[in-house]
Structures are given as C-alpha cells and as structure tokens.
Write an enzyme that holds these catalytic residues in place. Sequence first.
Site, PDB file in Angstrom:
ATOM      1  N   PHE A 101      30.278  65.339 -26.541  1.00  0.00           N
ATOM      2  CA  PHE A 101      30.569  64.014 -25.989  1.00  0.00           C
ATOM      3  C   PHE A 101      31.609  64.061 -24.871  1.00  0.00           C
ATOM      4  O   PHE A 101      32.081  63.026 -24.408  1.00  0.00           O
ATOM      5  CB  PHE A 101      30.943  63.042 -27.106  1.00  0.00           C
ATOM      6  CG  PHE A 101      29.865  62.927 -28.148  1.00  0.00           C
ATOM      7  CD1 PHE A 101      28.540  62.750 -27.766  1.00  0.00           C
ATOM      8  CD2 PHE A 101      30.154  63.032 -29.497  1.00  0.00           C
ATOM      9  CE1 PHE A 101      27.521  62.681 -28.717  1.00  0.00           C
ATOM     10  CE2 PHE A 101      29.141  62.958 -30.453  1.00  0.00           C
ATOM     11  CZ  PHE A 101      27.824  62.789 -30.066  1.00  0.00           C
ATOM     12  N   ARG A 150      33.447  74.535 -35.016  1.00  0.00           N
ATOM     13  CA  ARG A 150      33.362  73.902 -36.331  1.00  0.00           C
ATOM     14  C   ARG A 150      33.335  74.979 -37.400  1.00  0.00           C
ATOM     15  O   ARG A 150      33.909  74.813 -38.483  1.00  0.00           O
ATOM     16  CB  ARG A 150      32.089  73.073 -36.422  1.00  0.00           C
ATOM     17  CG  ARG A 150      31.745  72.603 -37.822  1.00  0.00           C
ATOM     18  CD  ARG A 150      30.471  71.763 -37.790  1.00  0.00           C
ATOM     19  NE  ARG A 150      30.122  71.291 -39.114  1.00  0.00           N
ATOM     20  CZ  ARG A 150      29.257  71.901 -39.926  1.00  0.00           C
ATOM     21  NH1 ARG A 150      28.656  73.010 -39.541  1.00  0.00           N
ATOM     22  NH2 ARG A 150      28.990  71.405 -41.111  1.00  0.00           N
ATOM     23  N   LEU A 173      35.379  51.971 -10.579  1.00  0.00           N
ATOM     24  CA  LEU A 173      35.677  50.657 -11.141  1.00  0.00           C
ATOM     25  C   LEU A 173      35.866  50.739 -12.652  1.00  0.00           C
ATOM     26  O   LEU A 173      35.146  51.451 -13.339  1.00  0.00           O
ATOM     27  CB  LEU A 173      34.576  49.666 -10.770  1.00  0.00           C
ATOM     28  CG  LEU A 173      34.496  49.391  -9.259  1.00  0.00           C
ATOM     29  CD1 LEU A 173      33.227  48.644  -8.906  1.00  0.00           C
ATOM     30  CD2 LEU A 173      35.722  48.636  -8.759  1.00  0.00           C
ATOM     31  N   ASP A 209      23.173  69.190 -37.295  1.00  0.00           N
ATOM     32  CA  ASP A 209      23.128  67.944 -36.521  1.00  0.00           C
ATOM     33  C   ASP A 209      22.144  68.027 -35.357  1.00  0.00           C
ATOM     34  O   ASP A 209      21.737  67.006 -34.800  1.00  0.00           O
ATOM     35  CB  ASP A 209      24.525  67.573 -36.000  1.00  0.00           C
ATOM     36  CG  ASP A 209      25.319  66.800 -37.053  1.00  0.00           C
ATOM     37  OD1 ASP A 209      24.692  66.222 -37.967  1.00  0.00           O
ATOM     38  OD2 ASP A 209      26.554  66.801 -36.972  1.00  0.00           O
ATOM     39  N   ASN A 241      35.366  36.288  -7.831  1.00  0.00           N
ATOM     40  CA  ASN A 241      34.788  35.697  -6.617  1.00  0.00           C
ATOM     41  C   ASN A 241      33.262  35.645  -6.655  1.00  0.00           C
ATOM     42  O   ASN A 241      32.627  35.261  -5.673  1.00  0.00           O
ATOM     43  CB  ASN A 241      35.295  36.426  -5.366  1.00  0.00           C
ATOM     44  CG  ASN A 241      34.928  37.908  -5.353  1.00  0.00           C
ATOM     45  OD1 ASN A 241      33.996  38.324  -6.048  1.00  0.00           O
ATOM     46  ND2 ASN A 241      35.650  38.683  -4.558  1.00  0.00           N
ATOM     47  N   GLU A 260      34.914  57.086 -26.145  1.00  0.00           N
ATOM     48  CA  GLU A 260      35.379  58.307 -25.493  1.00  0.00           C
ATOM     49  C   GLU A 260      35.820  58.071 -24.049  1.00  0.00           C
ATOM     50  O   GLU A 260      36.815  58.636 -23.582  1.00  0.00           O
ATOM     51  CB  GLU A 260      34.274  59.380 -25.507  1.00  0.00           C
ATOM     52  CG  GLU A 260      33.868  59.836 -26.902  1.00  0.00           C
ATOM     53  CD  GLU A 260      32.861  58.892 -27.565  1.00  0.00           C
ATOM     54  OE1 GLU A 260      32.394  57.935 -26.918  1.00  0.00           O
ATOM     55  OE2 GLU A 260      32.540  59.129 -28.756  1.00  0.00           O
ATOM     56  N   ASP A 297      35.024  41.661 -10.224  1.00  0.00           N
ATOM     57  CA  ASP A 297      33.752  41.557 -10.954  1.00  0.00           C
ATOM     58  C   ASP A 297      33.234  42.938 -11.342  1.00  0.00           C
ATOM     59  O   ASP A 297      32.687  43.122 -12.437  1.00  0.00           O
ATOM     60  CB  ASP A 297      32.699  40.864 -10.076  1.00  0.00           C
ATOM     61  CG  ASP A 297      33.125  39.467  -9.660  1.00  0.00           C
ATOM     62  OD1 ASP A 297      33.404  38.648 -10.548  1.00  0.00           O
ATOM     63  OD2 ASP A 297      33.195  39.207  -8.435  1.00  0.00           O
ATOM     64  N   GLY A 298      33.381  43.892 -10.438  1.00  0.00           N
ATOM     65  CA  GLY A 298      32.881  45.235 -10.719  1.00  0.00           C
ATOM     66  C   GLY A 298      33.549  45.826 -11.951  1.00  0.00           C
ATOM     67  O   GLY A 298      32.876  46.380 -12.832  1.00  0.00           O
ATOM     68  N   HIS A 324      32.702  42.305   1.913  1.00  0.00           N
ATOM     69  CA  HIS A 324      33.110  43.218   0.832  1.00  0.00           C
ATOM     70  C   HIS A 324      33.561  44.572   1.375  1.00  0.00           C
ATOM     71  O   HIS A 324      34.656  45.032   1.056  1.00  0.00           O
ATOM     72  CB  HIS A 324      31.971  43.431  -0.174  1.00  0.00           C
ATOM     73  CG  HIS A 324      32.196  44.617  -1.054  1.00  0.00           C
ATOM     74  ND1 HIS A 324      32.872  44.539  -2.243  1.00  0.00           N
ATOM     75  CD2 HIS A 324      31.909  45.936  -0.875  1.00  0.00           C
ATOM     76  CE1 HIS A 324      32.972  45.753  -2.778  1.00  0.00           C
ATOM     77  NE2 HIS A 324      32.386  46.615  -1.964  1.00  0.00           N
TER      78      HIS A 324
HETATM   79  C1  TPP Z   1      32.219  53.268 -11.114  1.00  0.00           C
HETATM   80  C2  TPP Z   1      31.940  52.713  -9.769  1.00  0.00           C
HETATM   81  N1  TPP Z   1      30.681  52.353  -9.456  1.00  0.00           N
HETATM   82  C3  TPP Z   1      30.409  51.898  -8.211  1.00  0.00           C
HETATM   83  C4  TPP Z   1      31.368  51.791  -7.270  1.00  0.00           C
HETATM   84  C5  TPP Z   1      31.041  51.322  -5.874  1.00  0.00           C
HETATM   85  N2  TPP Z   1      31.572  49.986  -5.648  1.00  0.00           N
HETATM   86  C6  TPP Z   1      32.734  49.795  -5.034  1.00  0.00           C
HETATM   87  S1  TPP Z   1      33.170  48.184  -4.968  1.00  0.00           S
HETATM   88  C7  TPP Z   1      31.764  47.725  -5.772  1.00  0.00           C
HETATM   89  C8  TPP Z   1      31.517  46.270  -6.080  1.00  0.00           C
HETATM   90  C9  TPP Z   1      32.709  45.697  -6.690  1.00  0.00           C
HETATM   91  O1  TPP Z   1      32.599  44.334  -6.822  1.00  0.00           O
HETATM   92  P1  TPP Z   1      33.936  43.501  -7.046  1.00  0.00           P
HETATM   93  O2  TPP Z   1      34.805  44.190  -7.980  1.00  0.00           O
HETATM   94  O3  TPP Z   1      33.505  42.116  -7.384  1.00  0.00           O
HETATM   95  O4  TPP Z   1      34.644  43.552  -5.646  1.00  0.00           O
HETATM   96  P2  TPP Z   1      34.497  42.506  -4.448  1.00  0.00           P
HETATM   97  O5  TPP Z   1      33.100  42.606  -3.916  1.00  0.00           O
HETATM   98  O6  TPP Z   1      34.781  41.183  -5.013  1.00  0.00           O
HETATM   99  O7  TPP Z   1      35.463  42.992  -3.451  1.00  0.00           O
HETATM  100  C10 TPP Z   1      30.995  48.823  -6.084  1.00  0.00           C
HETATM  101  C11 TPP Z   1      29.687  48.750  -6.781  1.00  0.00           C
HETATM  102  C12 TPP Z   1      32.682  52.175  -7.638  1.00  0.00           C
HETATM  103  N3  TPP Z   1      33.696  52.125  -6.799  1.00  0.00           N
HETATM  104  N4  TPP Z   1      32.938  52.612  -8.892  1.00  0.00           N
HETATM  105 MG    MG Z   2      33.708  40.302  -6.654  1.00  0.00          MG
END
Ligand code: TPP
Ligand code: MG
Length: 659
Positions: free
Chosen positions: A437, A520, A118, A469, A187, A411, A157-158, A262
Amino acid sequence: MSKNIDQLTVNTIRALSADMVQKANSGHPGKPLGSAPMAYTLWSNHLNIDPKNPKWINRDRFILSAGHASPLIYSLLHLFGYDVNMDDIKGFRQFNTRTPGHPEFGYTDGVEATTGPLGAGLSTAVGMAMAQAHLAAKYNEPDFPVFDNYTFVLSGDGCMMEGITSEASSLAGTLGLGRFIVLYDSNSITIEGSTDLAFHENVRARYEAYGFETFLVEDGNDMEAIDAAITKAKANLNKPSFIEVRTKIGALSPLEGSAKTHGAPLGDDNIVALKENMEYPSMDPFYVDDSVYAHMEALLGEKHDAYLEWEKMFDGYKTAYPEKYAQWVEDNREITMDELFEDASLWEFENKPVATRSLSGFVINRLNKKYNNLFGGAADLAGSTMTLMDGETSFSKDNYAGKNLHFGVREHAMAAMGNGITLYGGLKAYVATFFVFADFLKPMARLSSLMGTPLTYVLTHDSIGVGEDGPTHEPIEQLTMLRAQPNFVTFRPADATETMAGWAVAMTAKSYPVGLILTRQNLPQLENSSKDAIKGGYIISDSDKVDVILIASGSEVSLALDAKVELEKEGVGVRVVSMPSMELFEMQSDEYKESVLPKAVRKRVAIEAASGLSWGKYVGLEGAYLTIDTFGASGKGDVLFKEFGFTVENLVNKVKGIL
Ligand SMILES: Cc1ncc(C[n+]2csc(CCOP(=O)(O)OP(=O)(O)O)c2C)c(N)n1
Ligand SMILES: [Mg+2]
C-alpha cells in the site's frame, strides 16, 4: 486602521498577482484576485507571525493548499516583510528565483510546505495541528501556553474534490483539532469550467459530518464578515472549523467568474481594466503605494510585539520548568550515528529467527525509552506493522499527550500528516502500513522527498513471503517505485543488526525520508551482518578469489549465503554483498563502492523477491537476476518462494549459467 488602507492593500495583492502572471506569461491569476480579501483579513487581523523570526516554533501556520494561487502567497510574503523582495516578485516562475511556480518548502522564506498537488497542503496542515496539540499537552503549563498556535489553510474547489482532503479532514474532526481552521475559496470554477460538471455535494454539510464547526460567508469581498467568521472559528477550541467563503474567480477583472482566469495571464487590457475597477493609484506594473508599505510596517510592529511577549513568557517557562525546557532542547537535538553505535543495548538481539517487522518493533520500543519525542503510528495496522509503543497511550481528542497515532485506514493522508508533524518541529514521526500500500501513499512520499522531510515509513509484509493473502497484498514493483524517487532512502534489512542499522539511518536522517522495508516472515540471524549496513551495501561473506558476486537484500541474503556454501564445494569463489539500501550505497565514496563491487568482477547475480528493474546497474551485461517480474500468487509463503525460484538449487544453476 482605516478601511481604505485595508482595501488598498487587498488591491495591491491583486495587482501584484496579476502583474506577476502577466510578466511571466504563465501562472494562475484568478484565485489570487478572488481570495485576496480573505487572505489579507487572515494575515492582517489574525495570523500570529513574526517575519523577523520566521522559524518561531509557536507561529501560526498558513498553508496555501491551492498552491497554484502562488502569486497570492508571494505577494503576501513580500508585503508582510518576509525575505521576498520586488526582484523575486518580478522574477515569478523564473529559474533560480525565490518565487517558483508553486510554493516550495525550503526555497522561500515563509512557505511552510510544498503545495500544488491539490489536497496535499490541507492534509499536511492537519499533521501540523496534531503536532501542536501534542506539544501543547506535553509542554504547556498554567500561565505558560508555550504551544498555542493555530494552523490555517486556504483551499479551493480542487482541494475539496481530492480524496486525501476527506481522509485528513475526517481525522481532524475525529480528533477535534480546535486550532485547525480551513478557509474554502468557493468560486464554483475549476479548470474545465463550472463545478456543476463534476462536483455537486454540499461541502459544508460534509464538513459538518466530519465534526467541524462550519461557517458561510456569502460575499468574499466582505472583510468584516470574513473577520467575524475567523474570530468565531478561533474561539471554538473543541472542533476544527471550516469557513466557506463564496468568491468570484478573477474578481474585479473583466473576466470575473470565468474559468479563463484560472490558469492564464489576464492580458494587458484586462489588467488595466482591473486596476481601473479597483481605482488603483497607478497603472505601472508592480506598483505598491508607499502608504501600503507604511501600513504594513505598523502592523508588523504589532506582530513583533506579540512575538516578544511570547518570548518573555517562554523565558519565564525556562526558569519555572527547567526540566521541561531541558527536554524540549533535547527533543530538538540532532541525534548522531555515534551515540546510536555506542549504545550496545540497542544492538543486542537473541540469536533466533525473527521477522524484521518484529525486530523493528523491538527497536521502536528501545528508541522510545531513549528518546522522548517519537510520535507515530499506522493506518489501522499497528499490530501487523509492530509499530505500537508499549506503555504509551493513544493520541485522541481526550488525550493529546498520547504518542501512539491512529491514522485510520487512510494511507495517503497519513503520509501527508507525517510530513506535517515533521515540518512542525520537535517530534520524530513515523508512519506505517503494508508495503504494497505504498502505492496509496506514494504522492505524499514524493513530497517528503521533495521537501526533504525526514519522515520514517515503516513498510511491512514486503514480498511474496506474505503468502495466503495473495497477489493484491504482495509487493512486486514497490521497491523499484520508491528507488526511482529522488531523495528517498529505501532500506530492506536482512536480520536484527541490519534492522537496527536501518532505524539508525532513519533516526539520524536530516534531509530525506527513509522507508524501512520489512518482512512478515521470520528470518535467521546472520553471522556476519554488521553495522556497515548503514553504508547501504557491504561484503557479508567473502572469498579468496571472487568468481562471482551475489548481491541480495532482506530475506534473500540468507539464500545467497546458502548458495555460496554449495558453490564453494564446487570450487566457485563467491562474494556475497548484502545491499539493504541502494540509495545509501550510492552515497559512499567511489573507493568504497569499488571495494565492495569491483568493476573487474563482471559475473554478478541480483537476488531479491521483487521486480528486477532497479538492479541493472549492479548486474551489468554479464550478470543474471533472481527476481520476480510478474505478480505473485496466493499460497503459503514458503511454497511461493520455491515456486518463484528462490531455492539454493535454482540460484546455483543461475550462477553456473553465467560462469
Ligand atoms: C492532484 C492534482 N491534480 C490536478 C492538478 C491540476 N490542477 C491545478 S489547479 C486545478 C483546478 C483547481 O480548481 P480550484 O481549486 O477550484 O482552483 P480555481 O480554479 O478556483 O483557481 C487542477 C485540476 C493539481 N494541481 N493537483
Ligand atoms: Mg475554484
């Protein structure tokens, strides 16, 4: 176009998505049901694409940042005439189909980027919008808008919770990327339930603060309102736009609004109820009404006509601006190793100690004189990573023609944006930060490897040589981390010739990212270093009889050469292998590898100021390591090298210990 056919097409996307997940017994139906109206409105009324020319450079980009909603994009691609057929749709998530679990770049016609982690999609898309803005500034002429495409993102949302999204959006706002438009499928549900559990801020206010124009569509089924918002967003070319569209997950199914939709199949009964609620013309799984295909054909005809108009304009451009057109052709040409090898001026360096980061800086500037499409920068470390192109301006809201990028201290998003720039086409992108990093950009470097985007990572301050550092800034396990990643090439050069060789690998890479791991501190120029460094490993100093092989990379190669001198005084035959890149070495023929590291010679010592974990394969059971398997320390670099055992004396003793 009647409203009915639009609604029927939206419902077809919903029905196909639900059926795909049901048949696969795996996947995410909720979001496709809720976001089908906004996706369809965007694709039908706005998206400037031509499935007959899926790689058209000026196509609008659509990135499904919420990659778990993959049935949505596969349904769209099928209906919009991309090379995704009904068998692919029915084969969702099965081995070797064009409809993998999450969208994968390179697998499916029309999928612009790999998404699923996400936030990755949105951040990658910002890079695409940066590329478009730059190419427009570089190439567009009055009456010839060669590059004027939009970049659209569908996120959830994610995506809005992930930090990378904030990084990338903050920069997009700063840069005023007016052709960057985010649709937020809002949603209020994620996997664990209501977003109230963990997500409270006003997201639109946040985007307002980033410098976006924001919109709210209260009803995600209201296609007129969605259309109006997109139209306004497109018209504002001074700011990127953010459109929050309130939807219900699992819309129109009995489970509407529930987190249950979901990531699990709806169930046969719920799918029947969904289709009844939609007044869908058939209960047959994967049913697509002929009128929908006919509607699509008409729509695609219009889109194709728009493409033809662009093509006509571009033909005119070729005649009106032949030099610019020739430059564009040149920018898209594949650079060959031969041309880089033949240009002696690239390989001439002063014979004095210099840091490989500085040598890389020279090389970047030489390459920038020779090639016109370098586009890169650092996460606020241009001076330290030596990545500035002299005489070039900064890419900014007021100057998209600038070639020096300033990613800010971001980054993670920087790597995603680098991927996006590379995916857009016509540009050779590089990104830079301190090597330690690399941890902060690793998830997006992984996507570079997965997508095969030939992005160059300039990673400097590569060891305890950093010195004062201290341990937070001294890479130990980062080389092992990147070496463990499939399809990533690390390259840690020992001197000027090897640094240029590393850049030659980066400039010619087509299907993998390259990480240049640079010091460096100053390093001496080595007498026998060679262009053979592009083979990943080569004999830099040999012996008539080989009792032991010292294998080293980067700053430790000169130490190995010094130890050889001492050992030979005592009658020990030593071969020194410089190995800037294990990955490139592994790509060589068995004969070559055997010629460098003969199986018969089992006494081998790996020397690298980093974790020893990745060296086992070359060291074997009878060898030894001069590596670092603890964190570093604060102090002067040369003191630390001594304290951590990187001395001729200690290395000689290690060798004697295994003979
Ligand atoms: C970086 C990352 N962390 C966790 C997940 C696992 N994951 C997939 S969908 C989701 C929830 C996403 O929520 P949202 O974007 O609101 O989707 P909806 O439930 O509305 O379909 C998660 C935690 C992922 N795909 N990527
Ligand atoms: Mg959602």
